[in-house]
Design an enzyme around this catalytic site. Structure first.
Site, PDB file in Angstrom:
ATOM      1  N   PHE A   1       0.863  -1.188   0.000  1.00  0.00           N
ATOM      2  CA  PHE A   1       0.000   0.000   0.000  1.00  0.00           C
ATOM      3  C   PHE A   1       0.894   1.232   0.000  1.00  0.00           C
ATOM      4  O   PHE A   1       1.742   1.393   0.870  1.00  0.00           O
ATOM      5  CB  PHE A   1      -0.940   0.034   1.201  1.00  0.00           C
ATOM      6  CG  PHE A   1      -1.907   1.184   1.118  1.00  0.00           C
ATOM      7  CD1 PHE A   1      -3.040   1.103   0.315  1.00  0.00           C
ATOM      8  CD2 PHE A   1      -1.656   2.379   1.791  1.00  0.00           C
ATOM      9  CE1 PHE A   1      -3.912   2.176   0.199  1.00  0.00           C
ATOM     10  CE2 PHE A   1      -2.522   3.454   1.671  1.00  0.00           C
ATOM     11  CZ  PHE A   1      -3.654   3.354   0.875  1.00  0.00           C
TER      12      PHE A   1
ATOM     13  N   ASP B   1       9.243   2.608   1.663  1.00  0.00           N
ATOM     14  CA  ASP B   1       8.069   3.316   2.151  1.00  0.00           C
ATOM     15  C   ASP B   1       7.964   3.016   3.640  1.00  0.00           C
ATOM     16  O   ASP B   1       7.522   1.939   4.038  1.00  0.00           O
ATOM     17  CB  ASP B   1       6.833   2.838   1.381  1.00  0.00           C
ATOM     18  CG  ASP B   1       5.539   3.473   1.888  1.00  0.00           C
ATOM     19  OD1 ASP B   1       5.545   4.009   3.010  1.00  0.00           O
ATOM     20  OD2 ASP B   1       4.532   3.403   1.163  1.00  0.00           O
TER      21      ASP B   1
ATOM     22  N   LYS C   1       2.707   9.205   8.410  1.00  0.00           N
ATOM     23  CA  LYS C   1       1.823   8.890   9.544  1.00  0.00           C
ATOM     24  C   LYS C   1       2.237   9.480  10.905  1.00  0.00           C
ATOM     25  O   LYS C   1       1.657  10.447  11.351  1.00  0.00           O
ATOM     26  CB  LYS C   1       1.623   7.376   9.645  1.00  0.00           C
ATOM     27  CG  LYS C   1       0.769   6.849   8.481  1.00  0.00           C
ATOM     28  CD  LYS C   1       0.136   5.531   8.776  1.00  0.00           C
ATOM     29  CE  LYS C   1      -0.991   5.234   7.820  1.00  0.00           C
ATOM     30  NZ  LYS C   1      -0.593   4.691   6.515  1.00  0.00           N
TER      31      LYS C   1
HETATM   32  C1  LIG Z   1      -0.914   5.027   5.098  1.00  0.00           C
HETATM   33  C2  LIG Z   1       0.140   4.655   4.132  1.00  0.00           C
HETATM   34  C3  LIG Z   1       0.340   5.391   2.954  1.00  0.00           C
HETATM   35  C4  LIG Z   1      -0.548   6.528   2.538  1.00  0.00           C
HETATM   36  O1  LIG Z   1      -0.515   7.602   3.428  1.00  0.00           O
HETATM   37  P1  LIG Z   1      -1.617   8.774   3.278  1.00  0.00           P
HETATM   38  O2  LIG Z   1      -1.181   9.775   4.301  1.00  0.00           O
HETATM   39  O3  LIG Z   1      -2.940   8.154   3.566  1.00  0.00           O
HETATM   40  O4  LIG Z   1      -1.535   9.285   1.893  1.00  0.00           O
HETATM   41  C5  LIG Z   1       1.389   5.014   2.135  1.00  0.00           C
HETATM   42  N1  LIG Z   1       2.186   3.980   2.445  1.00  0.00           N
HETATM   43  C6  LIG Z   1       2.021   3.248   3.567  1.00  0.00           C
HETATM   44  C7  LIG Z   1       2.955   2.127   3.876  1.00  0.00           C
HETATM   45  C8  LIG Z   1       0.981   3.545   4.447  1.00  0.00           C
HETATM   46  O5  LIG Z   1       0.790   2.810   5.541  1.00  0.00           O
END
Ligand SMILES: *Cc1c(COP(=O)(O)O)cnc(C)c1O
Length: 397
Positions: A137, A223, A252
Site C-alpha cells: 500500500f 516506504d 503517519k
Molecule cells: C498510510 C500509508 C500510505 C498513505 O498515506 P496517506 O497519508 O494516507 O496518503 C502510504 N504507504 C504506507 C505504507 C501507508 O501505511
C-alpha cells in the site's frame, strides 16, 4: 449535535468512501479516546499508526499552540526555523542528507517516485520503471495508487500511469528476473507491509534486494510511512536490517496527527532535482514542522524507541498466549515493535466490532488480520487492558 445527528449529517453530506464505525469521537488523553457521550475507549489503532505520542500529549499540544499563535503558514518562498530544524533532525535520524516535506504519505511517495524518475533519466531516457510488491500500500494519488499492488484499488481509475510493475513480496527470483539495468529505475517496498496484513520480510530478503539494486543501478525506495517514526523499535525499520535505502518516505507518525509527510535521500540523488522541479504550497509549513519537532524531541526525551521495542515484545507475548488459548481463531502473531498483526481463521470484522463495544479500538487489515499499532508511550497495564477484552471477545466467538 448528539451522536445520531452527527452520523446522519455526515452520511448526508460526506462522500461515501469510508465504512465508518458507529461512534462519534470527541476528545482523547494518552492512549484513551472518548466519544461524544463520554464513553471511554483504549485506542490501540492510534489513528492508524499516526498518534505515536497518544492523544493530547502536553508537549505536542504546547508546540502547536505556541506555533499557531506565531506563524501557521508563510509558503516555501521563505525560510523558517521550524522547517530547518525538523529537516536537520530527520536527516540525522535517518542517515540521509536531504529532506522534502509534503502533507501526506501518498504525497511523500509521489515525490519519491518523481525523484527516482528524474535520477533514472540522468542515466538513460528509458530507465523509468518502478517495481513494487503485491499486497503493498503506497497511497491514493494516481502514481502511488499504481505502485500499490492491489487491483481492488486500481479498479475504475484506468488509464493508470505507465512504467509500474509488480512482484510477489519476498520472492527474490521474480524480482531478479524483472529487474533490468536498462529500464529499472527503482524498487519501492515497505520494509514490513502494513495494509497488506503486517507481512514480514523473509530473513535476508531486504538485504538481497539492496544488493540487486546495487548490481542493476536501481534506487531502493523504502516506504516507511507506517513502519517509520519509532514504530518498530528503531526510528526507521531499515535500521533493524542494517541497510540503508536510497530514498525513504515517512508520514503517519511524523506530526503525531498533524498532517505532514517527507521523503529523504542522499545528496547525490537529490541533485537530480533542480529548482522548480518539485514543490508544494502547504508542505513543511511551520505549524506542521513544529509538530514534527515536538514528536522527534519527545521520542528522544521519553525513550520511546526502547519503550516501543519492550512493549512490542510484551504485546507479542500476550497475543501469542491468546493464540495458544484460541488456536481455532488465531493462527499467527507477527510484526515488529508496536506494529503487530494477529492472523485469524475468519474475517476479523465481528471481533473488531465486539472489541469496540467493550471499549477497545483496534482494526482489521487484509480482511483477517487484527492490527495493533498503538501509541509508542503505552505501558504493560494498557496492553493488559486490551488483552482482557480481546480474551473475552475471543471466548464468545
Ligand atoms: C498510510 C500509508 C500510505 C498513505 O498515506 P496517506 O497519508 O494516507 O496518503 C502510504 N504507504 C504506507 C505504507 C501507508 O501505511
Amino acid at each position: 449535535m448528539d451522536q445520531q445527528t452527527v452520523m446522519k449529517t455526515d452520511e448526508q453530506y460526506y462522500m461515501k468512501v469510508f465504512a465508518r464505525y458507529p461512534i462519534v469521537l470527541s476528545y482523547g488523553e494518552g492512549p484513551y479516546v472518548y466519544d461524544s457521550n463520554g464513553k471511554k475507549y483504549i485506542d490501540f489503532l492510534g489513528g492508524i499508526a499516526v498518534n505515536v505520542l497518544g492523544h493530547a500529549h502536553p508537549k505536542l499540544v504546547a508546540a502547536i499552540t505556541r506555533q499557531a499563535g506565531r506563524l501557521i503558514h508563510c509558503s516555501n518562498l521563505y525560510y523558517t526555523e521550524e522547517q530547518a530544524s525538523l529537516a536537520a533532525k530527520l536527516a540525522e535520524a535517518s542517515g540521509m542528507d536531504r529532506v522534502f516535506f509534503g502533507n501526506s504519505g501518498a504525497e511523500a511517495n509521489e515525490g519519491a517516485i518523481k525523484l527516482a524518475r528524474k535520477y533514472g533519466k540522468t542515466v538513460s531516457p528509458v530507465k523509468v520503471e518502478i517495481i513494487s510488491a503485491y499486497e503493498s500500500f503506497h497511497g491514493r494519488t494516481l502514481a502511488a495508487l499504481t505502485a500499490t499492488g492491489q487491483p481492488k484499488y486500481h479498479k475504475g481509475y484506468e488509464p493508470l500511469p505507465g512504467g509500474f510493475k509488480h512482484v510477489q513480496y519476498n520472492n527474490l527470483e521474480e524480482l531478479k528476473n524483472l529487474m533490468s539495468p536498462e529500464r529499472t529505475c527503482a524498487v519501492l517496498l515497505e520494509p514490513i507491509q502494513g495494509e497488506g496484513g503486517i507481512n514480514m520480510p523473509a530473513p535476508g530478503y531486504l538485504e538481497a534486494v539492496r544488493d540487486l539494486c546495487d548490481q542493476t543501478g536501481a534506487l531502493l525506495i523504502f516506504d516507511e510511512i507506517q513502519t517509520g517514526m519509532g514504530r518498530t523499535g528503531r526510528m526507521f525499520a531499515y535500521q533493524t536490517f542494517g541497510i540503508r535505502p536510497d530514498i525513504a518516505t515517512v508520514a503517519k507518525g511524523l506530526g503525531g496527527g498533524v498532517p505532514i509527510g517527507a521523503f529523504m535521500t542522499t545528496d547525490k540523488i537529490a541533485a537530480a532535482f533542480a529548482p522548480g522541479d518539485h514543490g508544494t504550497t502547504f508542505g513543511g509549513n511551520p505549524l506542521a514542522c513544529a509538530a514534527g519537532n515536538a514528536v522527534l524531541d519527545s521520542i528522544a526525551e521519553e525513550n520511546l524507541l526502547a519503550n516501543a521495542a519492550a512493549m512490542g515484545e510484551y504485546l507479542d507475548e500476550q497475543l501469542t498466549k491468546l493464540k495458544s488459548k484460541y488456536p481455532q481463531w488465531i493462527t499467527e502473531v507477527r510484526g515488529k515493535g508496536l506494529m503487530i498483526g494477529a492472523k485469524l481463521t475468519k474475517p476479523g470484522r465481528d471481533i473488531v466490532n465486539q472489541c469496540l463495544e467493550q471499549g477497545v479500538i483496534i482494526n482489521c487489515t487484509a480482511g483477517d488480520v487484527l492490527r495493533f499499532v498503538p501509541p509508542l508511550n503505552i505501558n504493560n497495564g494498557h496492553i493488559d487492558e486490551v488483552m482482557a477484552v480481546l480474551d473475552s471477545v475471543l471466548a464468545a466467538q
